[in-house]
Write a protein that holds these residues in place. Structure first.
Motif, PDB file in Angstrom:
ATOM      1  N   THR A 193       0.838  -1.206   0.000  1.00 37.61           N
ATOM      2  CA  THR A 193       0.000   0.000   0.000  1.00 37.61           C
ATOM      3  C   THR A 193       0.871   1.254   0.000  1.00 37.61           C
ATOM      4  O   THR A 193       0.590   2.220  -0.722  1.00 37.61           O
ATOM      5  CB  THR A 193      -0.932   0.009   1.236  1.00 37.61           C
ATOM      6  OG1 THR A 193      -1.742  -1.171   1.199  1.00 37.61           O
ATOM      7  CG2 THR A 193      -1.831   1.231   1.244  1.00 37.61           C
ATOM      8  N   HIS A 194       1.952   1.213   0.782  1.00 38.55           N
ATOM      9  CA  HIS A 194       2.867   2.354   0.779  1.00 38.55           C
ATOM     10  C   HIS A 194       3.496   2.525  -0.604  1.00 38.55           C
ATOM     11  O   HIS A 194       3.593   3.624  -1.130  1.00 38.55           O
ATOM     12  CB  HIS A 194       3.952   2.174   1.846  1.00 38.55           C
ATOM     13  CG  HIS A 194       4.967   3.278   1.869  1.00 38.55           C
ATOM     14  ND1 HIS A 194       6.142   3.194   1.162  1.00 38.55           N
ATOM     15  CD2 HIS A 194       4.963   4.487   2.465  1.00 38.55           C
ATOM     16  CE1 HIS A 194       6.823   4.310   1.341  1.00 38.55           C
ATOM     17  NE2 HIS A 194       6.129   5.113   2.137  1.00 38.55           N
ATOM     18  N   GLY A 195       3.904   1.387  -1.211  1.00 39.81           N
ATOM     19  CA  GLY A 195       4.509   1.447  -2.541  1.00 39.81           C
ATOM     20  C   GLY A 195       3.554   2.017  -3.582  1.00 39.81           C
ATOM     21  O   GLY A 195       3.966   2.798  -4.455  1.00 39.81           O
ATOM     22  N   LEU A 196       2.268   1.661  -3.476  1.00 36.79           N
ATOM     23  CA  LEU A 196       1.272   2.206  -4.410  1.00 36.79           C
ATOM     24  C   LEU A 196       1.160   3.723  -4.244  1.00 36.79           C
ATOM     25  O   LEU A 196       1.037   4.459  -5.230  1.00 36.79           O
ATOM     26  CB  LEU A 196      -0.097   1.564  -4.174  1.00 36.79           C
ATOM     27  CG  LEU A 196      -0.312   0.176  -4.782  1.00 36.79           C
ATOM     28  CD1 LEU A 196      -1.688  -0.355  -4.403  1.00 36.79           C
ATOM     29  CD2 LEU A 196      -0.178   0.229  -6.303  1.00 36.79           C
ATOM     30  N   HIS A 197       1.211   4.172  -2.978  1.00 43.19           N
ATOM     31  CA  HIS A 197       1.161   5.617  -2.723  1.00 43.19           C
ATOM     32  C   HIS A 197       2.355   6.318  -3.375  1.00 43.19           C
ATOM     33  O   HIS A 197       2.215   7.383  -3.974  1.00 43.19           O
ATOM     34  CB  HIS A 197       1.160   5.902  -1.221  1.00 43.19           C
ATOM     35  CG  HIS A 197      -0.203   5.830  -0.599  1.00 43.19           C
ATOM     36  ND1 HIS A 197      -0.848   4.637  -0.368  1.00 43.19           N
ATOM     37  CD2 HIS A 197      -1.047   6.796  -0.160  1.00 43.19           C
ATOM     38  CE1 HIS A 197      -2.025   4.890   0.191  1.00 43.19           C
ATOM     39  NE2 HIS A 197      -2.169   6.183   0.333  1.00 43.19           N
ATOM     40  N   VAL A 198       3.554   5.718  -3.220  1.00 48.96           N
ATOM     41  CA  VAL A 198       4.748   6.338  -3.806  1.00 48.96           C
ATOM     42  C   VAL A 198       4.616   6.374  -5.330  1.00 48.96           C
ATOM     43  O   VAL A 198       4.971   7.370  -5.969  1.00 48.96           O
ATOM     44  CB  VAL A 198       6.033   5.588  -3.376  1.00 48.96           C
ATOM     45  CG1 VAL A 198       7.254   6.160  -4.081  1.00 48.96           C
ATOM     46  CG2 VAL A 198       6.221   5.672  -1.867  1.00 48.96           C
ATOM     47  N   THR A 199       4.063   5.280  -5.905  1.00 50.95           N
ATOM     48  CA  THR A 199       3.858   5.263  -7.354  1.00 50.95           C
ATOM     49  C   THR A 199       2.919   6.394  -7.778  1.00 50.95           C
ATOM     50  O   THR A 199       3.169   7.087  -8.775  1.00 50.95           O
ATOM     51  CB  THR A 199       3.278   3.897  -7.781  1.00 50.95           C
ATOM     52  OG1 THR A 199       4.078   2.864  -7.218  1.00 50.95           O
ATOM     53  CG2 THR A 199       3.257   3.763  -9.292  1.00 50.95           C
ATOM     54  N   ALA A 200       1.834   6.580  -7.019  1.00 51.12           N
ATOM     55  CA  ALA A 200       0.907   7.677  -7.309  1.00 51.12           C
ATOM     56  C   ALA A 200       1.634   9.016  -7.216  1.00 51.12           C
ATOM     57  O   ALA A 200       1.429   9.914  -8.061  1.00 51.12           O
ATOM     58  CB  ALA A 200      -0.273   7.641  -6.343  1.00 51.12           C
ATOM     59  N   GLY A 201       2.507   9.146  -6.214  1.00 49.58           N
ATOM     60  CA  GLY A 201       3.287  10.379  -6.064  1.00 49.58           C
ATOM     61  C   GLY A 201       4.190  10.619  -7.262  1.00 49.58           C
ATOM     62  O   GLY A 201       4.350  11.764  -7.712  1.00 49.58           O
TER      63      GLY A 201
END
Lengths: 201, 114
Positions: free
Chosen positions: A141-149
């Motif tokens: 979930t954190h990685g998905l957030h970073v990808t969105a960023g």
């Protein structure tokens, strides 16, 4: 009124109107904190449930996690430098620092993907045990957030290149800044709770 | 239009981020990252003390990030963000603490793993 201004004047003229909009975005971030908190709680409750499979001590590699941490921390600094350049009205410098931030963020995601594929290749995928399910849910979930960023950084790079440092662009950059620093903050909790505590026991 | 930039210059106390704040935050965050990693890597302290050290360094670094990167303070611009963050912290204690307590209690009562 401020949309016609460009450069430092536009950035400053928008600052006050932005306070309310940024507060709305801050509320979103705080609700995201709750999402992460529940994923952390799930991980803390399930990290001992390895179902006879690999344990955190056997799986986690601290040098890789340290490199990921450094990439994200440095990217926080370079994003800050982009914001400073924006307030000074240096468009090229903003683009340069955003570029560096993007590269650092991409290297973080690459290291995370390497770790995930490595784990799955070893038979330590999310389906192996409750520990690994909750691990992939939380870190993923954190990685998905970073990808969105990263996508957001790419979009803002395009907007700054095409529109310049206008009021609305500066306003969006202020939110992206909150989002990016917020992801680094969540990562502190991830590397402490998951990796460092996991290797210690 | 030409006069408005100076006008806003005077009225908005610049909360523009400064290089000093970012560098201070970065150096503090760096130190607070290296400490827990080296505690774990060297095994210098017993496990429980290491975990406490990791937790303290983590909380300290989160506060550093909030102050120097997310610019939380009690200025007009940031006051409500700070208050809302404090409120979220209370909710966090209820959710995280409450859930851990509940599951721990459940574990004892069900004697899971015994």
């Amino acid at each position: 009124m401020s949309t016609n201004l460009v450069g430092p004047a536009a950035v400053k003229a928008n600052a006050r109107a932005d306070t309310e909009v940024n507060f709305g975005f801050w509320i979103y971030l705080m609700s995201d904190v709750i999402i992460f908190a529940m994923l952390f709680v799930a991980y803390l409750n399930l990290s001992g449930r390895t179902a006879g499979g690999p344990t955190p001590q056997e799986l986690f590699e601290l040098p890789l996690v340290f490199a990921e941490t450094m990439a994200l921390l440095l990217s926080s600094l370079t994003f800050g430098l982009a914001m400073i350049a924006m307030h000074a009205g240096h468009r090229q410098r903003v683009l340069a620092w955003l570029g560096v931030t993007f590269v650092l963020g991409t290297s973080f995601i690459s290291m995370e993907l390497y770790e995930f594929t490595h784990l799955i290749g070893e038979g330590a995928g999310p389906q192996r045990s409750a520990f690994l399910s909750s691990f992939f849910a939380l870190v993923g979930t954190h990685g998905l957030h970073v990808t969105a960023g990263l996508i957001w950084i790419a979009v803002m790079t395009g907007q700054i290149a095409s529109k310049g440092l206008t009021g609305p662009v500066a306003s969006r950059m202020a939110r992206l800044s909150l989002f990016w620093h917020f992801l680094d903050l969540i990562w502190i909790a991830v590397f402490s709770t998951v990796y460092l505590a996991g290797v210690t026991q | 239009m030409s006069s408005s930039p100076t006008h806003t210059d005077q009225h908005i106390e610049s909360h523009a981020p400064t290089l000093g704040a970012y560098l201070t935050g970065f150096v503090l965050a760096l130190i607070l990252t290296i400490i827990p990693f080296s505690l774990v890597a060297t095994g210098w302290l017993p496990p429980v003390a290491t975990l406490i050290g990791v937790a303290l360094a983590g909380v300290a670094q989160i506060l550093v990030h909030l102050r120097f990167f997310l610019h939380l303070d009690m200025s007009d611009e940031q006051r409500w963000n700070t208050i809302f963050a404090a409120f979220t912290t209370v909710i966090l204690f209820v959710l995280v603490g409450g859930t851990l307590w509940l599951f721990y209690s459940l574990k004892i009562r069900m004697m899971i793993g015994h």
